[in-house]
Write a protein that holds these residues in place. Structure first.
Motif, PDB file in Angstrom:
ATOM      1  N   GLY A  54      15.662  19.248   8.349  1.00  0.00           N
ATOM      2  CA  GLY A  54      16.246  19.140   9.608  1.00  0.00           C
ATOM      3  C   GLY A  54      16.911  20.233  10.242  1.00  0.00           C
ATOM      4  N   SER A  55      17.363  21.357   9.373  1.00  0.00           N
ATOM      5  CA  SER A  55      18.100  22.476  10.044  1.00  0.00           C
ATOM      6  C   SER A  55      16.959  23.262  10.711  1.00  0.00           C
ATOM      7  N   LEU A  56      15.623  23.374   9.975  1.00  0.00           N
ATOM      8  CA  LEU A  56      14.595  23.982  10.620  1.00  0.00           C
ATOM      9  C   LEU A  56      14.074  23.452  11.728  1.00  0.00           C
ATOM     10  N   ASP A  57      14.263  22.219  11.918  1.00  0.00           N
ATOM     11  CA  ASP A  57      13.707  21.445  13.327  1.00  0.00           C
ATOM     12  C   ASP A  57      14.728  21.806  14.021  1.00  0.00           C
ATOM     13  N   LEU A  58      15.860  21.705  13.991  1.00  0.00           N
ATOM     14  CA  LEU A  58      16.832  21.930  15.031  1.00  0.00           C
ATOM     15  C   LEU A  58      16.586  23.429  15.536  1.00  0.00           C
ATOM     16  N   LEU A  59      16.453  24.362  14.817  1.00  0.00           N
ATOM     17  CA  LEU A  59      16.249  25.601  15.263  1.00  0.00           C
ATOM     18  C   LEU A  59      14.574  25.932  16.247  1.00  0.00           C
ATOM     19  N   ARG A  60      13.757  24.843  15.983  1.00  0.00           N
ATOM     20  CA  ARG A  60      12.843  25.008  16.491  1.00  0.00           C
ATOM     21  C   ARG A  60      12.722  24.144  17.913  1.00  0.00           C
ATOM     22  N   ALA A  61      13.516  23.076  17.776  1.00  0.00           N
ATOM     23  CA  ALA A  61      13.671  22.218  19.070  1.00  0.00           C
ATOM     24  C   ALA A  61      14.424  22.786  20.069  1.00  0.00           C
ATOM     25  N   PHE A  62      15.436  23.737  19.705  1.00  0.00           N
ATOM     26  CA  PHE A  62      16.080  24.310  20.368  1.00  0.00           C
ATOM     27  C   PHE A  62      15.220  25.506  21.233  1.00  0.00           C
ATOM     28  N   LYS A  63      14.156  26.230  20.330  1.00  0.00           N
ATOM     29  CA  LYS A  63      13.541  27.241  20.988  1.00  0.00           C
ATOM     30  C   LYS A  63      12.334  26.661  21.955  1.00  0.00           C
ATOM     31  N   GLN A  64      11.894  25.336  21.617  1.00  0.00           N
ATOM     32  CA  GLN A  64      11.079  24.832  22.368  1.00  0.00           C
ATOM     33  C   GLN A  64      11.695  24.464  23.961  1.00  0.00           C
ATOM     34  N   ARG A  65      12.947  24.256  23.788  1.00  0.00           N
ATOM     35  CA  ARG A  65      13.629  23.913  25.210  1.00  0.00           C
ATOM     36  C   ARG A  65      13.996  25.182  25.637  1.00  0.00           C
ATOM     37  N   HIS A  66      14.218  26.270  25.121  1.00  0.00           N
ATOM     38  CA  HIS A  66      14.814  27.381  25.794  1.00  0.00           C
ATOM     39  C   HIS A  66      14.106  28.627  25.117  1.00  0.00           C
ATOM     40  N   PRO A  67      12.861  28.772  25.418  1.00  0.00           N
ATOM     41  CA  PRO A  67      12.082  29.709  24.971  1.00  0.00           C
ATOM     42  C   PRO A  67      12.563  31.301  25.130  1.00  0.00           C
ATOM     43  N   GLN A  68      13.235  31.432  26.099  1.00  0.00           N
ATOM     44  CA  GLN A  68      13.853  32.818  26.397  1.00  0.00           C
ATOM     45  C   GLN A  68      15.025  33.095  25.579  1.00  0.00           C
ATOM     46  N   VAL A  69      15.739  32.069  24.846  1.00  0.00           N
ATOM     47  CA  VAL A  69      16.928  32.389  24.260  1.00  0.00           C
ATOM     48  C   VAL A  69      16.573  32.544  22.612  1.00  0.00           C
ATOM     49  N   PRO A  70      17.003  33.767  22.289  1.00  0.00           N
ATOM     50  CA  PRO A  70      16.880  34.072  20.695  1.00  0.00           C
ATOM     51  C   PRO A  70      17.506  32.978  19.835  1.00  0.00           C
ATOM     52  N   THR A  71      16.659  32.694  18.998  1.00  0.00           N
ATOM     53  CA  THR A  71      17.289  31.859  17.797  1.00  0.00           C
ATOM     54  C   THR A  71      17.321  32.668  16.662  1.00  0.00           C
ATOM     55  N   LYS A  72      18.644  32.388  15.743  1.00  0.00           N
ATOM     56  CA  LYS A  72      19.030  33.388  14.568  1.00  0.00           C
ATOM     57  C   LYS A  72      19.329  31.994  13.428  1.00  0.00           C
ATOM     58  N   SER A  73      19.228  32.476  12.228  1.00  0.00           N
ATOM     59  CA  SER A  73      19.749  31.935  11.215  1.00  0.00           C
ATOM     60  C   SER A  73      20.280  33.020  10.090  1.00  0.00           C
ATOM     61  N   GLY A  74      21.065  32.437   9.193  1.00  0.00           N
ATOM     62  CA  GLY A  74      21.552  33.146   8.108  1.00  0.00           C
ATOM     63  C   GLY A  74      21.478  32.569   6.638  1.00  0.00           C
ATOM     64  N   LEU A  75      21.329  33.319   5.597  1.00  0.00           N
ATOM     65  CA  LEU A  75      21.432  32.922   4.204  1.00  0.00           C
ATOM     66  C   LEU A  75      22.597  33.823   3.490  1.00  0.00           C
ATOM     67  N   MET A  76      23.012  32.963   2.522  1.00  0.00           N
ATOM     68  CA  MET A  76      23.829  33.805   1.558  1.00  0.00           C
ATOM     69  C   MET A  76      23.191  33.886   0.313  1.00  0.00           C
ATOM     70  N   LEU A  77      23.429  34.977  -0.457  1.00  0.00           N
ATOM     71  CA  LEU A  77      22.667  34.906  -1.795  1.00  0.00           C
ATOM     72  C   LEU A  77      23.409  35.108  -2.861  1.00  0.00           C
ATOM     73  N   GLY A  78      23.283  34.667  -3.970  1.00  0.00           N
ATOM     74  CA  GLY A  78      24.139  34.747  -5.134  1.00  0.00           C
ATOM     75  C   GLY A  78      24.732  33.453  -5.880  1.00  0.00           C
ATOM     76  N   LEU A  79      23.953  32.361  -5.365  1.00  0.00           N
ATOM     77  CA  LEU A  79      23.818  30.930  -5.891  1.00  0.00           C
ATOM     78  C   LEU A  79      23.195  30.778  -7.178  1.00  0.00           C
ATOM     79  N   GLY A  80      22.232  31.456  -7.319  1.00  0.00           N
ATOM     80  CA  GLY A  80      21.144  31.357  -8.243  1.00  0.00           C
ATOM     81  C   GLY A  80      19.702  31.108  -7.921  1.00  0.00           C
ATOM     82  N   GLU A  81      19.367  31.633  -6.451  1.00  0.00           N
ATOM     83  CA  GLU A  81      18.046  31.528  -5.789  1.00  0.00           C
ATOM     84  C   GLU A  81      17.268  32.821  -6.402  1.00  0.00           C
ATOM     85  N   THR A  82      15.971  32.330  -6.479  1.00  0.00           N
ATOM     86  CA  THR A  82      15.390  33.931  -6.750  1.00  0.00           C
ATOM     87  C   THR A  82      14.471  34.317  -5.436  1.00  0.00           C
ATOM     88  N   ARG A  83      14.110  35.424  -5.709  1.00  0.00           N
ATOM     89  CA  ARG A  83      13.647  36.383  -4.708  1.00  0.00           C
ATOM     90  C   ARG A  83      12.319  35.676  -3.965  1.00  0.00           C
TER      91      ARG A  83
END
Ligand code: SF4
Ligand code: SF4
Length: 291
Positions: free
Chosen positions: A183-212
């Motif tokens: 759902g979160s990925l789709d939100l980013l893409r849906a905004f981009k489809q409506r406003h292709p000229q506006v940069p989209t951005k996301s963020g991750l925080m590491l340290g909860l046990g995820e692998t590289r």
């Protein structure tokens, strides 16, 4: 074991604050505005305020969700404050801010997830402080994505549309209950489809046990959904009641992710222990970080 990991040397303590910061704090208090910079006691506060950047939290400080990594209070929020957009715009103009990030708690109680109030704030700032660049860092508007995105149009289109994925999909049930990775990925893409000229951005925080490998796969997912910019930082446990830090990623490991992100085609990547979603947002938006 329950024993907590020792903080490595590269996790910076709060920097001492100058007189300019005290003045800004007073101004914010008088205007009844909340910044993430202050609430989260962000170690970058002095630097950001000095550069004319701040992150404002609109729509109150009580969230309808309860993510176990997050320090925001949980409960039943107040209705949106109709005067907030004007106060926010006035403070931004008075402070002479060049770049602001507007964010909010999750408002699952509102029919539009709070997007209408975001739009009111954008319009008010555009009118009162037209030179200020505006990034929105939005909640996931879960199940209300289409309604929410309708609000970002005309004067209320931001300069950057940011939505954080926070962690890898395997850890969503534990760390982001109520959220949906796709759902979160789709939100980013849906905004981009409506406003292709506006940069989209996301963020991750590491340290909860995820692998590289999991992080790299997530970065590829973001690119596959046309996300332009990325921040990656270290999760720090706000209190003993919150999720523990499983790992402190090293500066080298962050550096390798930054390089990998550039190779994948992100226009800007900032990765480092103290990087936050809005850190150096002004420079990132101009493509100066990560170039
Ligand atoms: Fe505020 Fe973000 Fe800067 Fe921290 S990094 S001081 S939250 S603008
Ligand atoms: Fe914190 Fe956002 Fe989760 Fe609310 S939805 S608890 S503000 S991370």
């Amino acid at each position: 074991s329950g024993a907590s990991l020792r903080k490595p040397a590269w996790i910076r303590a709060k920097a001492p604050l100058g007189a300019g910061v005290a003045r800004i704090r007073r101004l914010l208090r008088d205007a009844e505005l909340a910044t993430v910079c202050e609430e989260a006691q962000c170690p970058n506060l002095g630097e950001c305020f000095a550069h004319g950047t701040a992150t404002f939290m609109i729509l109150g400080d009580i969230c309808t969700r309860r993510c176990p990594f997050c320090d925001v209070a949980h409960g039943r929020p107040l209705p949106p404050d109709a005067e907030e957009p004007a106060r926010l715009a006035e403070a931004i103009a008075t402070m002479g801010l060049r770049y602001v990030v507007i964010t909010s708690v999750d408002r699952d109680d509102l029919r539009d997830g709070g997007a209408g109030h975001f739009a009111d704030c954008l319009r008010a700032i555009r009118e009162r402080a037209p030179a200020t660049r505006i990034e929105v860092l939005v909640p996931d508007f879960r199940t209300r994505e289409a309604v929410a995105l309708e609000h970002f149009r005309g004067d209320s289109v931001p300069d950057v549309f940011n939505h954080n994925l926070e962690t890898v999909p395997r850890l969503y049930a534990q760390a982001r209950p109520g959220a949906s990775y796709q759902g979160s990925l789709d939100l980013l893409r849906a905004f981009k489809q409506r406003h292709p000229q506006v940069p989209t951005k996301s963020g991750l925080m590491l340290g909860l046990g995820e692998t590289r490998e999991e992080v790299l796969a997530e970065m590829r997912d973001l690119r596959a959904h046309d996300c332009d910019m990325l921040t990656i930082g270290q999760y720090l446990q706000p209190s003993a009641e919150h999720l523990p830090v499983r790992e402190y990623w090293t500066p080298d490991a962050f550096g390798a992710l930054e390089a990998a992100g550039k190779a994948m085609g992100f226009s800007a990547v900032a990765a480092g222990a103290m990087v936050r979603s809005s850190y150096h947002a002004d420079r990132q938006a101009h493509g100066l970080v990560g170039t």
